[in-house]
Scaffold this motif. Structure first.
Motif, mmCIF file in Angstrom:
data_model
loop_
_atom_site.group_PDB
_atom_site.id
_atom_site.type_symbol
_atom_site.label_atom_id
_atom_site.label_comp_id
_atom_site.label_asym_id
_atom_site.label_seq_id
_atom_site.Cartn_x
_atom_site.Cartn_y
_atom_site.Cartn_z
ATOM 1 N N ASN A 1 -45.987 86.904 3.453
ATOM 2 C CA ASN A 1 -45.777 86.039 4.561
ATOM 3 C C ASN A 1 -46.103 84.838 3.921
ATOM 4 O O ASN A 1 -45.620 83.564 4.162
ATOM 5 C CB ASN A 1 -47.065 86.360 5.673
ATOM 6 N N TYR A 2 -47.250 84.604 3.088
ATOM 7 C CA TYR A 2 -47.643 83.140 2.683
ATOM 8 C C TYR A 2 -46.585 82.808 1.565
ATOM 9 O O TYR A 2 -46.716 81.626 0.940
ATOM 10 C CB TYR A 2 -49.008 83.218 2.092
ATOM 11 N N SER B 1 -40.402 81.184 2.833
ATOM 12 C CA SER B 1 -40.179 79.845 3.263
ATOM 13 C C SER B 1 -39.040 79.786 4.608
ATOM 14 O O SER B 1 -39.144 78.939 5.073
ATOM 15 C CB SER B 1 -39.384 79.026 2.273
ATOM 16 N N ILE C 1 -40.563 84.589 7.987
ATOM 17 C CA ILE C 1 -42.044 84.424 8.061
ATOM 18 C C ILE C 1 -42.594 84.898 9.786
ATOM 19 O O ILE C 1 -43.513 85.766 9.645
ATOM 20 C CB ILE C 1 -42.449 82.992 8.279
#
Length: 79
Positions: free
Chosen positions: A57-58, A61, A66
């Motif tokens: 998730n982090y 982009s 996401i």
């Protein structure tokens, strides 16, 4: 510099996931008939899945990706 941080993050998450899975498998094979050991294995697998999706998730982009990953993180957090 950003590539180094990416590799350190990947290394730490990968190490934590691998150790959690190893711990779950070791506990499970100590006594496979134990209900506690079975549920501990399920818990560690869910924890590993949560960690992987949280890391992805982090790193994502694309807003659609996401959103999907946030939903998967929340589903695994509830389970």
């Amino acid at each position: 510099m950003n590539g180094i941080v990416f590799n350190v993050d990947l290394l730490t998450v990968g190490l934590a996931v691998a150790l959690a899975i190893i711990l779950g498998v070791i506990v499970f094979f100590q006594k496979t008939s134990s209900l506690t050991n079975r549920w501990f294995l399920v818990f560690t697998m869910m924890n590993a899945g949560w960690s992987v999706f949280n890391y992805l998730n982090y790193q994502a982009s694309n807003p659609t990706t996401i959103l999907l990953l946030i939903r998967l993180v929340l589903v695994l957090a509830v389970l």
